[in-house]
Scaffold this active site. Structure first.
Site, mmCIF file in Angstrom:
data_model
loop_
_atom_site.group_PDB
_atom_site.id
_atom_site.type_symbol
_atom_site.label_atom_id
_atom_site.label_comp_id
_atom_site.label_asym_id
_atom_site.label_seq_id
_atom_site.Cartn_x
_atom_site.Cartn_y
_atom_site.Cartn_z
ATOM 1 N N GLU A 1 0.855 -1.196 0.000
ATOM 2 C CA GLU A 1 0.000 0.000 0.000
ATOM 3 C C GLU A 1 0.883 1.235 0.000
ATOM 4 O O GLU A 1 1.749 1.388 0.868
ATOM 5 C CB GLU A 1 -0.920 0.041 1.219
ATOM 6 N N ASP B 1 5.294 4.738 3.538
ATOM 7 C CA ASP B 1 5.038 6.152 3.833
ATOM 8 C C ASP B 1 6.339 6.788 4.296
ATOM 9 O O ASP B 1 7.211 6.095 4.838
ATOM 10 C CB ASP B 1 3.954 6.307 4.909
ATOM 11 N N ASP C 1 -2.842 12.057 -2.499
ATOM 12 C CA ASP C 1 -2.976 13.480 -2.797
ATOM 13 C C ASP C 1 -3.304 13.605 -4.289
ATOM 14 O O ASP C 1 -2.536 13.133 -5.130
ATOM 15 C CB ASP C 1 -1.656 14.189 -2.480
ATOM 16 N N ASP D 1 -11.604 9.573 -3.341
ATOM 17 C CA ASP D 1 -12.836 10.364 -3.338
ATOM 18 C C ASP D 1 -12.797 11.414 -4.438
ATOM 19 O O ASP D 1 -13.815 12.012 -4.763
ATOM 20 C CB ASP D 1 -12.989 11.085 -2.001
#
Length: 219
Positions: free
Chosen positions: A47, A72, A121, A157
């Site tokens: 991920e 990350d 982002d 989204d």
């Protein structure tokens, strides 16, 4: 820097499931995740921009026969996922602290079975296209890392990023098995995700935003 962050960084240095600069595995893990980190031969699921690791850890709970790696750059974020995995004795979870632009330094060709891009982002400005995690630059980086039939997932989204990605994928000749929905929770795909939601997904869903999802493979 706050005391809490310093403590978290210190724990990351000690936690076996965090691979980061300063640890011996940081320089040698490429091509060796299964043998060195997980000590099994199970498929690897990665991920990107995993944040606090809710999705990475959630998938690991549901799939003991796969290995999961959250990537990350924010050490204080992956600390949370690392601690949760350790508390639950999830041996199939690890976290890599690095910039996503450096991903190819840590994964060998065909080392990844599935790749998740969850609520990245959107980088809406035209000048930021190269920074979008589904831009041609990144797609070319992911392609050799995926094994035969490997799957890339995008969940977002942001309609603009989603439409940009769909258009880009439809123009490429090396994409196969492309499936998508503009309303994830009204689709059959939702049952494949075990109800796992990231912090950002909950925020967007509570605001009434429809969640978009697509998946594809490279030929």
């Amino acid at each position: 820097m706050g005391r809490n962050k310093l403590l978290r960084f210190k724990e990351n240095e000690e936690n076996f499931n965090v691979v980061q600069e300063g640890k011996p595995s940081f320089e040698t893990i490429k091509g060796n995740w299964k043998e060195v980190q997980f000590k099994n031969n199970n498929p690897i699921v990665v991920e990107l921009a995993c944040g606090r690791g809710e999705f990475t850890v959630g998938l690991a709970r549901e799939n003991s026969e796969q290995n999961f790696i959250g990537v990350d750059i924010k050490g204080s974020r992956i600390w949370k996922g690392s601690k949760t995995a350790i508390a639950e004795d999830l041996q199939n979870v690890a976290f890599l602290r690095t910039q996503i632009e450096q991903l190819e330094k840590f994964f060998a060709p065909k080392e990844i079975h599935e790749l998740w891009i969850t609520f990245p982002d959107p980088r809406p400005r035209d000048g930021d296209e190269k920074k979008r995690l589904t831009s041609p630059r990144f797609l070319e980086m992911y392609k050799p890392m995926l094994d035969e039939g490997g799957i890339v997932h995008l969940k977002t989204d942001n309609t603009g990023l989603f439409e940009y990605t769909l258009e880009l994928l439809n123009l490429r000749e090396d994409i196969t098995n492309l499936e998508h929905t503009f309303d994830f929770y009204q689709s059959s795909f939702q049952h494949e995700h075990f109800g796992i939601k990231t912090r950002y997904e909950k925020i967007f869903s509570d605001k009434g935003e429809k969640i978009k999802y697509l998946r594809f493979s490279f030929k």
